[in-house]
Every structure is written in C-alpha cells, then in structure tokens.
Write an enzyme that holds these catalytic residues in place. Sequence first.
Site, PDB file in Angstrom:
ATOM      1  N   HIS A 111       0.804  -1.229   0.000  1.00 30.29           N
ATOM      2  CA  HIS A 111       0.000   0.000   0.000  1.00 30.29           C
ATOM      3  C   HIS A 111       0.833   1.273   0.000  1.00 30.29           C
ATOM      4  O   HIS A 111       0.279   2.357   0.201  1.00 30.29           O
ATOM      5  CB  HIS A 111      -0.929   0.046   1.207  1.00 30.29           C
ATOM      6  CG  HIS A 111      -1.997  -0.991   1.212  1.00 30.29           C
ATOM      7  ND1 HIS A 111      -3.244  -0.795   0.678  1.00 30.29           N
ATOM      8  CD2 HIS A 111      -1.981  -2.266   1.665  1.00 30.29           C
ATOM      9  CE1 HIS A 111      -3.966  -1.894   0.827  1.00 30.29           C
ATOM     10  NE2 HIS A 111      -3.226  -2.799   1.432  1.00 30.29           N
TER      11      HIS A 111
ATOM     12  N   LYS B 256      -8.235  14.122   4.478  1.00 23.29           N
ATOM     13  CA  LYS B 256      -7.379  12.933   4.443  1.00 23.29           C
ATOM     14  C   LYS B 256      -6.335  13.119   5.527  1.00 23.29           C
ATOM     15  O   LYS B 256      -6.255  14.201   6.129  1.00 23.29           O
ATOM     16  CB  LYS B 256      -6.706  12.798   3.071  1.00 23.29           C
ATOM     17  CG  LYS B 256      -6.033  14.104   2.589  1.00 23.29           C
ATOM     18  CD  LYS B 256      -5.402  13.964   1.214  1.00 23.29           C
ATOM     19  CE  LYS B 256      -6.392  14.072   0.062  1.00 23.29           C
ATOM     20  NZ  LYS B 256      -6.442  12.872  -0.784  1.00 23.29           N
ATOM     21  N   ARG B 257      -5.517  12.075   5.808  1.00 18.74           N
ATOM     22  CA  ARG B 257      -4.446  12.285   6.777  1.00 18.74           C
ATOM     23  C   ARG B 257      -3.562  13.458   6.344  1.00 18.74           C
ATOM     24  O   ARG B 257      -3.395  13.713   5.145  1.00 18.74           O
ATOM     25  CB  ARG B 257      -3.606  11.004   6.915  1.00 18.74           C
ATOM     26  CG  ARG B 257      -4.311   9.911   7.701  1.00 18.74           C
ATOM     27  CD  ARG B 257      -4.666  10.359   9.123  1.00 18.74           C
ATOM     28  NE  ARG B 257      -3.488  10.395   9.954  1.00 18.74           N
ATOM     29  CZ  ARG B 257      -3.073   9.400  10.728  1.00 18.74           C
ATOM     30  NH1 ARG B 257      -3.780   8.275  10.804  1.00 18.74           N
ATOM     31  NH2 ARG B 257      -1.992   9.506  11.448  1.00 18.74           N
TER      32      ARG B 257
ATOM     33  N   LYS C 187       0.927  14.549   0.657  1.00 18.99           N
ATOM     34  CA  LYS C 187      -0.431  14.865   0.205  1.00 18.99           C
ATOM     35  C   LYS C 187      -0.593  16.359  -0.098  1.00 18.99           C
ATOM     36  O   LYS C 187      -1.589  16.785  -0.664  1.00 18.99           O
ATOM     37  CB  LYS C 187      -1.454  14.406   1.240  1.00 18.99           C
ATOM     38  CG  LYS C 187      -1.450  12.875   1.446  1.00 18.99           C
ATOM     39  CD  LYS C 187      -2.489  12.449   2.458  1.00 18.99           C
ATOM     40  CE  LYS C 187      -2.419  10.984   2.849  1.00 18.99           C
ATOM     41  NZ  LYS C 187      -3.054  10.083   1.854  1.00 18.99           N
TER      42      LYS C 187
ATOM     43  N   THR D 154      -8.535   6.594  -1.935  1.00 27.77           N
ATOM     44  CA  THR D 154      -9.880   6.021  -2.020  1.00 27.77           C
ATOM     45  C   THR D 154     -10.913   7.120  -1.774  1.00 27.77           C
ATOM     46  O   THR D 154     -12.040   7.038  -2.273  1.00 27.77           O
ATOM     47  CB  THR D 154     -10.073   4.882  -0.997  1.00 27.77           C
ATOM     48  OG1 THR D 154      -9.512   5.287   0.255  1.00 27.77           O
ATOM     49  CG2 THR D 154      -9.398   3.616  -1.463  1.00 27.77           C
TER      50      THR D 154
ATOM     51  N   LYS E 277     -14.740   8.167  -3.553  1.00 30.78           N
ATOM     52  CA  LYS E 277     -15.989   8.492  -2.840  1.00 30.78           C
ATOM     53  C   LYS E 277     -16.543   9.822  -3.345  1.00 30.78           C
ATOM     54  O   LYS E 277     -17.741   9.976  -3.569  1.00 30.78           O
ATOM     55  CB  LYS E 277     -15.742   8.550  -1.330  1.00 30.78           C
ATOM     56  CG  LYS E 277     -15.312   7.213  -0.745  1.00 30.78           C
ATOM     57  CD  LYS E 277     -14.731   7.333   0.671  1.00 30.78           C
ATOM     58  CE  LYS E 277     -13.952   6.067   1.008  1.00 30.78           C
ATOM     59  NZ  LYS E 277     -13.149   6.185   2.238  1.00 30.78           N
TER      60      LYS E 277
HETATM   61  C1  26V Z   1       2.122   2.120   8.512  1.00 30.03           C
HETATM   62  C2  26V Z   1       2.182   2.108   9.867  1.00 30.03           C
HETATM   63  C3  26V Z   1       3.506   2.075  10.496  1.00 30.03           C
HETATM   64  C4  26V Z   1       3.484   1.695  11.934  1.00 30.03           C
HETATM   65  C5  26V Z   1       2.370   2.320  12.698  1.00 30.03           C
HETATM   66  C6  26V Z   1       1.015   2.092  12.099  1.00 30.03           C
HETATM   67  C7  26V Z   1       1.005   2.138  10.619  1.00 30.03           C
HETATM   68  C8  26V Z   1      -0.187   2.185   9.949  1.00 30.03           C
HETATM   69  C9  26V Z   1      -0.230   2.207   8.582  1.00 30.03           C
HETATM   70  C10 26V Z   1       0.932   2.166   7.855  1.00 30.03           C
HETATM   71  C11 26V Z   1       0.941   2.137   6.369  1.00 30.03           C
HETATM   72  C12 26V Z   1      -0.119   2.875   5.798  1.00 30.03           C
HETATM   73  C13 26V Z   1      -0.128   2.685   4.323  1.00 30.03           C
HETATM   74  C14 26V Z   1      -1.397   3.224   3.790  1.00 30.03           C
HETATM   75  O1  26V Z   1      -2.304   3.567   4.510  1.00 30.03           O
HETATM   76  N1  26V Z   1      -1.481   3.295   2.500  1.00 30.03           N
HETATM   77  C15 26V Z   1      -2.665   3.817   1.848  1.00 30.03           C
HETATM   78  O2  26V Z   1      -3.422   2.686   1.431  1.00 30.03           O
HETATM   79  C16 26V Z   1      -4.612   3.092   0.784  1.00 30.03           C
HETATM   80  C17 26V Z   1      -5.396   1.837   0.497  1.00 30.03           C
HETATM   81  O3  26V Z   1      -4.716   1.057  -0.435  1.00 30.03           O
HETATM   82  C18 26V Z   1      -4.278   3.879  -0.445  1.00 30.03           C
HETATM   83  O4  26V Z   1      -5.477   4.301  -1.049  1.00 30.03           O
HETATM   84  C19 26V Z   1      -3.435   5.091  -0.108  1.00 30.03           C
HETATM   85  O5  26V Z   1      -3.020   5.753  -1.272  1.00 30.03           O
HETATM   86  C20 26V Z   1      -2.219   4.650   0.673  1.00 30.03           C
HETATM   87  O6  26V Z   1      -1.500   5.769   1.147  1.00 30.03           O
END
Ligand code: 26V
Length: 808
Positions: free
Chosen positions: A356, A545-546, A551, A653, A657
């Site tokens: 992702h 978004k975050r 971004k 995503t 929406k």
């Molecule tokens: C990494 C970590 C690192 C440790 C702490 C908790 C945590 C939580 C999440 C992540 C990775 C996040 C990656 C992510 O959210 N990617 C997003 O995934 C979406 C669904 O595929 C996508 O639409 C977004 O573009 C992408 O940024």
Amino acid sequence: MNNEQIDLKASLLHYLQNQLDRRFTTEQDYNRAVASAIRDYLMPAWRETLARHHHQEKRHAYYLSMEFLIGRSLVNNMQNLGIENEVTQAFNELGLSLESIQQAEADAGLGNGGLGRLAACFMDSCASLALPVTGYGLRYEYGLFRQLIKNGHQIETPDCWLEFNSYPWEVNRKEYTCKVKFGGHCWTHKDPDTGRFEVIWQADEEVLAVPFDVPIVGYQNNTVNTLRLWDANATEAFKLDEFNAGDYFEAVATNNSAKSITMVLYPNDSNQNGKTLRLRQQYFLVSASLQDVLTHWVKKHGIDFSQFAQANVFQLNDTHPSLAVAELMRLLIDEYQLEWNQAWLIVTQTMAYTNHTLLPEALESWPVEMMRTLLPRPLEIIEEINRHFLVQVSYKWPGELDKQRQLSIIDGYGMVKMAHLAIVGSFSVNGVAALHSELLKSKLFNHFYQLWPHKFNNKTNGVTPRRWIAAANPALRNLLNDTLGSDWITNLNQLEQLEAYQNDSAFLARWREIKQNNKQRLADFVAQQTGIELNIEAMFDVQVKRIHQYKRQILNVLHVIHLYSQIKKGQTDNWTNRVVIFGGKAAPGYWMAKQTIKLINNVAQIVNKDRDVGDKLKVVFYPDYRVSAMEMVCPATDLSEQISTAGKEASGTGNMKFMMNGALTIGTLDGANVEMLEALGQQNFFLFGLEAHQIQALEGHYQPQDLINQDTDLQAIFHLLEVGHFSLFESGIFDPLIASSKDPADPWKTLADFRSYIDAQAQAAQAYRDPQAWSRMSLLNCARSGRFSADRTIQDYNRDIWKLNDLK
Ligand code: 26V
C-alpha cells in the site's frame, strides 16, 4: 420470515423499553438497544452463513489486517438487511428520532486511514458478493485518537469507543480462545520414537487471544460474514503461578502486560517507529488467526494437510501481518510435524501480499535482536527461509553478491525487511492502482519482479457504494433508484445509464438541488461546531485525508493565500465564491504535519474575520475527521482535492468516494486519479502538475527559488507568510514549514506544481460559474464511477488470486 426468524419489531420494543428507570435513558442507550435488537435479528442468517462455510468444502479466504476502519454500523446494517422502514416505524411509535440515535453511535475507528477503511469496504463487498471470506484483526480498546483543536493546534485525546468495554455489534466467542507465545528460548530435541528432530520453543510469556466476532451483513442476500477481532488477556496459568508465589502485584502486572497488546491502535500512517509493542501486536494477530484456521482444519481433516492449500488463502493487508509467512511455517512444522519443504509449499501457495505504499519511510523492518528476544522461534524460521531464498538468488544471478545483499530478507544492518519476507513467502504481490503497481515492478521491487514476474499484479482499489452512496447520500440514492431502478447498488456500472440525462436540464436541476441540500446539511453542522457561517452558493472545495507532506495540504494553503491576496488587492472580477474545507489528523509525532494544521487554522482565522473577504472565501478546518465525518462531507463537496506529488499516493480512495457523489476532481496524475481521468476524459477533470517520471527527473535539479523569482503570485504569497501576516503574535512559527517548501531538497516538489495548480483552480472557478455545465460534469463523474466500486475490486481479487466460489 422463516421460522427461526425473530419478530424484529417486538424485539426492538423490548430492548427500547427494557430499562429499569427510563428517566436516565440517553441516546447512547437507545442506540445500544436498537443495535442489540438488530444483532439478534441477523443471527439466523449469520448462523446459516457459517454453516454454509462449514459444510460446503469450498475454498475460503482470510483477510489479515491490523486495521478495520468500520465507522458506524447501524444505518449500514439496517440498509443491508432491508429493514429501514420497519425500524423507522417502530421508532415513530415511540416518538423517538432515528436520526439523532444514529448520531449517538461512536465510530469504530480501528484504523488510521485509507488502508483500514479499504479493509472495511472489502468486507462489505465480500459479504455482498456472498464470498466465503473472514476478516481477522485486533479489538483495540482505543482506536485512532480523537482530535481536538486548541488555539489552532492539534491535541490528541484517547478514543474510548467501547462504552463500558463492550460493543453492541460484537459477540464474544471465548470458546475459540487460543494462546500466543512470546520470548523465552528454543532447543532441538530428537524424538526417540520417530528419530525426527523437533524444535521446542519454551516461551516465557503466554497471552490469551479471545475472539470477538462482528457480523458483516451482505447487501440483501442472506449472507452475514464474520470479522473476528482478537482481544488480549493474561492466561489463568500465569496468574496462578504468580499468585502461588505470593506476588499479588506481579500477577496484576502480568495481566496488564498481556492486556496492553490490544490496548491501542498505533496512530502512524506511512511512518514506522519500530516499537516492540507494535511487533507484539503483529505477531499476536498472526499467530491467533493462523491457529484458529489450523485448529478448525485439524478438527475436520485431522493432520492431513495435503488439501490445505487448495482450500485456504490468506490476503496480507500490507506487511503488517507478514509474520504469517513464518508463523504458518512454525505451526505446520513444530505443531503438526510437517517437513520443511511440504510446509513451504503450503505457505507459498496460500499467502498473497498487498503493498500500500512506495514511501521508503513507511516500509517496515524490525531489528533481528528485537525479534530474537520476542520471537525466537519465528526468527529462526525467517533465517532459514532467507538461506533457502538466497540460494535461489545466487542461481539467478551467479556471482552477483550485491543482488544477494539487496534482496536478502535480513539486511546488512541487522534488520528484518518485512516486505521481502512477504514477497518471498507469497504467490501474489499486488499494488492498489495501475500506476502504483507499475512503479512496484519498475522501481521498489524491481529485482523481485525480475526473479518472479508472474507474482506481480494490480488490483485497483474501490469503495463500497452501499456506505458511500446509498447510506451517506440518501437523496442521491432515491434519485438513482427512481431513475435507474435499484440494481446499481450491487452493479455500479449501471450508473452509466445516467449519461442519458446529461443534457436534460430538468434532471440536472434536480441533481443540483440534491447537492445544495447536502451542502446545507454540512453548513449547519459547521456553523454549530465552529460558528463559521457558510454560503451554500459558494463552491465547496474539500481536502480531507491524513495530514502528510506528500499529500501537499500546503499547496492548497498556498492557493488559499493567493485567493485572499487577490481579494485584498481588489482583483475580484468574475469571482467565484469558495468555501475551502480541510480535515484530517496528523500523526502525533509528525511535527511538520502538526504545523500544517496550525497554519491552516491561522489562515482560516485571518480570512474568515476579514470584512473585505466576506463570502468570497471561507476556510474551515473540520476537527476530528473520521468515517462518519466523511459521510456528511463527501455528498456536500463540489471540488475534491487530490493533489499529492505524482508517484507518492499509492491509490487514494477518498478520490473515488467524491467522484461517486458527483464532485469534480482537481488532481495530479497519481494513484487511482490516473484511472479516474481515463474514465472521465480531460474535459471532466481539472488536471495539473508533473507526472511521476518528471518528478523523478527533477531530483537533483530542483530550484524552487528560481520558481519564486519567476512568479509574482508566489512572491506575494511568500511575502505574506514571511512577514508573519498569519502568525502575528507567534513570530516565526511557520519558518520551518516555509523553509521546507523552498528547499531544493524538498521531496514533495510543492512549488514545481504551483503554477499549474493555480491555473487549474482558475479553470475550476470559471467552470463553476456555469451551474448547468458544472452539474453535467458532476453527473458524468457519478455515471463513470462504476469501476471504483469495491465489488469490482473484490471480483478482481477473486478472479486472479482467491478463486473462491460464491455461496449464493
Ligand atoms: C504504517 C504504519 C507504520 C506503523 C504504525 C502504524 C502504521 C499504519 C499504517 C501504515 C501504512 C499505511 C499505508 C497506507 O495507509 N497506505 C494507503 O493505502 C490506501 C489503500 O490502499 C491507499 O489508497 C493510499 O493511497 C495509501 O497511502
């Protein structure tokens, strides 16, 4: 109603009235009552679905994810069960308002953002397609933090979403409790009977994993799938030991150390911090889930695993659950006595990995020594997997030691690279949008692609139209039903038929009226929350978004300042009024992102109270952005901001929406925007900015100061920022933010896209001045959003990876 089915209305009334003293009944209580009644009501279908899964010897998929960002469930479940009218009627009879009771449900915020919400949309689609898919996740006591804004700053507070530690939708399944080991050491032992060498892992800690099942209701198809969330608890045995030793306090502490595993969701997205507790969470999820599947298998088939790979597939949502590769090996070898090669065949036929993110800072790796302490046996297995793997690499590239170094699961710094483990252990590796999947092959995982091209594939993300159109935008749902019939809800390509109305002024007027009503609903909420009055004739321009530098919320702020400065100079001929809405959380440790929130709020303060500005421009920071906030924001949006640096957003995503709800997009060629543009054509999309390869080519040649020197608008903006116009009594607070966008090393190349962004914004403003033409484009956005249904995505996963039969 079949004979097992309960009388919904009677049960509703029972729960609603079943209170000792109704003077103290709150909306939360009513909410819990309705939820309980509906949960009882769906039980028969849930039981039947489980029975179907059990009796039909069919393949089953498991979606392993550290996050499921569910949001609220009441409306969604009522709708999918088709009981909205009945429930509404029962409420009316009691003189209660369903609307306010809906709002009383806390969001289940068990995710950070896109990755977690995707998992929730996927669960909805799997159930709606009647596919045998079970989700496995963690039951965090605290979800993603709640965001307060104080003096423009983000303040984090705990998200106590479980009222009195219970959730009305869940069912405790303590009969399926299992134990997860941590720490200790391993030794080898020769079985005197078989002569087989066995490894014994003597753990020094065992934690109980207690499952709580959440029903996932398919759309009006008698299917209720299961999301199983694990809760961590201390084991009785350990408590006993401690108590016998007379150490009461130690015993309670052990209890707390176990419980801490599922205490709180880590609030970082796209940045990994390497905390031990996070590794414990990951292993806890993986071990409990795999034990659950294997125990079930052995009950049915004994220890014959010859058909296991035919019957099971595990989808790994990012690398977070990628220890599954090692854990399935461990269970098969140590617990069920399989040989290494047999076990490896099973693992590599059942694991599938979804990536992702391309951001290097988000790629997970864990220190070998941390793993040795916490997970000695899984680490041994990873080391062995790596030895086998590096032999393969040496065959492919004889004598090229650097290839072995680059591909190795354990790198030269003593770190276990989780993506490498996931790729080596999986038969499928997918990205989440076409561009993203191409970049995985050509850049991030290029060597792996050369080794195993057949593993790599794309699965463009999607979102569920049940939540994101039907539930969030009832007025649009009704119009679609009246115009097209109701098949679009499960076959979103049907929205194409809307194109027949693109030149029908009466229809477009209705279309616009729906949008305006949704804008009013949002405006009322914003007024009540923030005191800011919004004019719904203005264009609602939204970025939620975050908060992250890639971004580029900053680029949006620069545009806001540009508009403000034009207004102040009186350059407002042919002006289009705008409401610019921001929302999103910053990771608590991400200082630059937090400063961005502060900047947005400071700019909003200055702009909103300036009488020269008035309705021409309003800026809103929507606090505590979450799933339920998007349900209100998305239907009310005219212009959707998808402005990440090309090549950085894996998919997005939110973009989908907004599109479904008839917003136009201003965006870069990044993530799934590329495919949205392809569906829409350039006339219906405000495209700007450099492409991914151009961004890459800029590396080492980027000169933002030159761009400023050439552009008087940029100069004016930076002047206001630098003289402290937005930080009058907070001198210098934005200096680091300003400096980072002027830095030649800025990885996000914000200023490189400034001019083309401003021009695209001007086009959008111009286009908005023609309501009929705008509504037509809005309609086309909805009409062409069919391919962004999560149903399509899941059908793609199923066709290429899972190969399940539906159980309709
Ligand atoms: C990494 C970590 C690192 C440790 C702490 C908790 C945590 C939580 C999440 C992540 C990775 C996040 C990656 C992510 O959210 N990617 C997003 O995934 C979406 C669904 O595929 C996508 O639409 C977004 O573009 C992408 O940024």
